[in-house]
Write an enzyme that holds these catalytic residues in place. Structure first.
Site, short mmCIF file in Angstrom:
data_model
loop_
_atom_site.label_atom_id
_atom_site.label_comp_id
_atom_site.label_asym_id
_atom_site.label_seq_id
_atom_site.Cartn_x
_atom_site.Cartn_y
_atom_site.Cartn_z
N ARG A 257 0.88 -1.16 0.00
CA ARG A 257 0.00 0.00 0.00
C ARG A 257 0.92 1.22 0.00
NH1 ARG A 257 -0.84 4.55 3.75
NH2 ARG A 257 -3.00 5.22 3.56
N ASP A 259 1.76 4.91 0.45
CA ASP A 259 1.22 6.02 1.23
C ASP A 259 1.27 7.33 0.44
OD1 ASP A 259 0.47 7.33 3.88
OD2 ASP A 259 2.39 8.31 3.46
N GLU A 292 -2.87 5.25 -1.64
CA GLU A 292 -3.57 6.37 -1.02
C GLU A 292 -3.27 7.57 -1.90
OE1 GLU A 292 -3.80 8.97 3.10
OE2 GLU A 292 -1.91 8.07 2.49
#
Length: 604
Positions: A257, A259, A292
């Site tokens: 993931r 950031d 994100e």
């Protein structure tokens, strides 16, 4: 690994054989670099083109070392694979192949099966304690754990987003092999592992790169955390790409993931990273890449990345559940129902509209599948970036939260849970760090200024009620109790709800999810929305949710097979009175075999 020419090198210490290790440091601003060993020996490194310093030395695994810049000061290896004694200690040569995997044939799981559980390793007590939690998560219906950033940071306590040695798992959580054992155990239980990585900045303490590699950064361009990283340089891009490949190949994690990629703001680098990952992982592996991204860039999700955290979806649901409209929640204070309908039918809410700063944000995304969006009601940011770290069950009516949880776990979007929400843990999740001196004061002052934007949590609150991030007590308060006592009825009921909904997801949603497409959503009344999706077997999934305190006119489609009702007799009331009760949700399927669609109630 990324291709290299004769003049480029992999960052860090590459263990070659039982006696030799090659060390490489990119230090274009250094006059000289020496390899300093813990035993007192110092070995000059040979300068190479483009600012590299390289040395192959008789250093077996376990060797402790640092780099000495210009015979002036010593620094840890920025690509250290392990640290002994934190940032102030020595980097350690390791053999990345010396762990014997018990699940060598593990290939992962398809993305549409994802049910993600975000957790903080330090708050749960380290890798060994997280491993003890895994069987319960697998039994609950979780299919992936997402580890908040693991990279070595300054001190003993931190969320992880201030990492400075991105290749070295933080030494207080356990050894690199202990991390591999955790991942191995997860795979043995059918759980994927995602690691949260930070490629947009380094932490404010312990980053020595500016002293000998200024070209790593762009001094004329800044992010909220300092000078922007210079992704134009091949050496810089390789630093991060090699790091991504390390997690996926050496540690065998199933996904990353990334950031805050809006702070990277370089789509070419993001494309190259994704392409390198796909090229260097086996074609039969399921590897997940998630983002994100405040920019809501739909094009990144078309081929390169599997999904994005849907902050828009969280924000509108939070406003509807709590009534809070401070700071960024103000963007969702008006036309809430219409915004939720757009989220359920298209994905992002902001698809080019102007935000509260007057900037156009987002791109059209209705062409993307629902699985391109990760939905959540809580995560580390949305709890921890509150002055008191309250969890959602402490902020909204219990029936409304049950309804929203129904939407979270049974919609075709990919659900993400944050540690403790499944048992309504009472402990807050607070922001914590371990800084001292001026930096500690700056962090505390910065938090207070941030909360000035939140009317209900601002500076007028008594100072002693706002936790100091640097106090150990703040960290201890943020450690969740995940197992409710047998006599705690409310926490037990929450766990039963999550267990029930995830059982339905695995039985009735996931088998139909791959290829699902939204058919649209519409507002029933203020606070109430109905949405429909065409599933892979051509059935139609319907979710009606009412987050208001007033009933909403609605009719159950004939021949619907009800999967779940968040209140007892909800379906019956819909059929008889054509109204959806306050704080409720109903999930049904049309066109599915009746035997595969049993009705369940939150009050069985």
């Amino acid at each position: 690994m990324p291709s290299q020419t004769v003049d480029t090198w992999h960052h860090g210490a590459q263990w070659l054989n039982a006696q030799e290790t090659r060390f490489a440091l990119w230090a274009p601003d250094a006059r000289s670099v020496s390899l300093t060993l813990q035993n007192g020996h110092s070995l000059a490194m040979q300068p190479q083109p483009d600012g590299w310093f390289v040395r192959t030395a008789p250093c077996p695994k376990g060797t402790r070392y640092r780099y000495c810049i210009n015979d002036d000061y010593e620094v840890p290896d920025p690509a250290s694979r392990s640290q002994d004694g934190g940032l102030e200690g020595y980097s350690v040569v390791i053999d990345t192949r010396d762990y014997s995997w018990q699940t060598p044939h593990w290939k992962g799981r398809p993305w549409h099966e994802a049910v993600i559980y975000e957790l903080h390793v330090g708050a749960l007590g380290g890798y060994a304690e997280v491993a003890r939690l895994l069987p319960r998560l697998a039994q609950l219906g979780v299919t992936a754990i997402e580890l908040m950033p693991l990279a070595q940071y300054s001190g003993h306590r931190n969320w992880g987003y201030d990492g400075v040695l991105l290749y070295a798992p933080h030494d207080t959580y356990g050894s690199p092999n202990a991390l591999k054992q955790l991942i191995d155990q997860a795979h043995g239980l059918g759980l994927m592992v995602i690691v949260d990585v930070v490629y947009n900045h380094f932490g404010p303490q312990g980053n020595f790169l500016p002293g000998y590699a200024k070209a790593f950064f762009l001094e004329h361009s800044h992010t909220p955390w300092g000078a922007r990283i210079n992704y134009e340089r091949r050496e810089v891009r390789d630093f991060f790409i090699d790091n991504a490949l390390m997690w996926l190949l050496d540690y065998r994690v199933d996904g990353l993931r990334l950031d805050a990629v809006h702070a990277i703001n370089d789509s070419r680098f993001l494309h190259e990273l994704a392409q390198q990952v796909r090229q260097h992982t086996a074609p039969d592996r399921h590897v997940w890449l998630n983002l994100e991204n405040e920019f809501n860039q739909a094009f990144l999700l078309e081929e390169d990345y599997n999904a994005q955290w849907n902050d828009d979806g969280h924000n509108v649901l939070h406003v509807m559940l709590t009534g809070e409209t401070d700071a960024y929640y103000a963007e969702f204070a008006h036309n809430k129902s219409e915004k939720l309908a757009r989220c359920l039918s298209e994905g992002f809410i902001f698809q080019g509209q102007h935000d509260r700063h007057g900037k156009a944000r987002g791109e059209p995304c209705a062409h993307l599948p629902p699985s391109a969006f990760i939905l959540f009601l809580q995560n580390h940011d949305q709890i921890g970036n509150r002055a008191r770290g309250e969890r959602l069950h402490q902020l909204c009516p219990a029936p409304a939260l049950r309804a929203a949880t129904t939407l979270l776990l049974l919609s075709p979007m990919i659900p993400l849970l944050f540690m403790g929400e499944e048992t309504a843990t009472p402990e807050p999740f607070l922001f914590f760090t371990d800084y001292t001196g001026e930096l500690a004061q700056a962090v505390s002052d910065g938090r207070r200024k941030e909360f000035a934007h939140f009317i209900t949590h601002g500076d007028h609150a008594p100072p002693d009620t706002l936790a100091d991030p640097n106090q150990r007590e703040t960290f201890e308060r943020a450690r969740p109790s995940l197992n409710p006592a047998a006599d705690d009825a409310s926490r037990g009921a929450m766990l039963a709800l999550y267990t029930q909904l995830l059982r339905i997801r695995h039985q009735s949603i996931i088998p139909r999810l791959q290829g699902a497409r939204a058919l649209g959503a519409h507002v029933l009344s203020a606070g109430a929305v109905a949405a429909r999706w065409r599933m892979a077997d051509n059935s139609v999934l319907q979710i009606a949710i009412n987050l208001s305190d007033q009933p909403a006119a609605h009719t159950l489609v004939p021949d619907s097979a009800v999967l779940f009702e968040s209140q007892a007799n909800l379906a019956m009331d819909l059929q008889d009175n054509h109204r959806l009760q306050p704080y409720s949700a109903l999930v049904s399927l049309v066109g599915a075999p009746p035997s595969s669609s049993p009705m369940e109630s939150a009050h069985e």
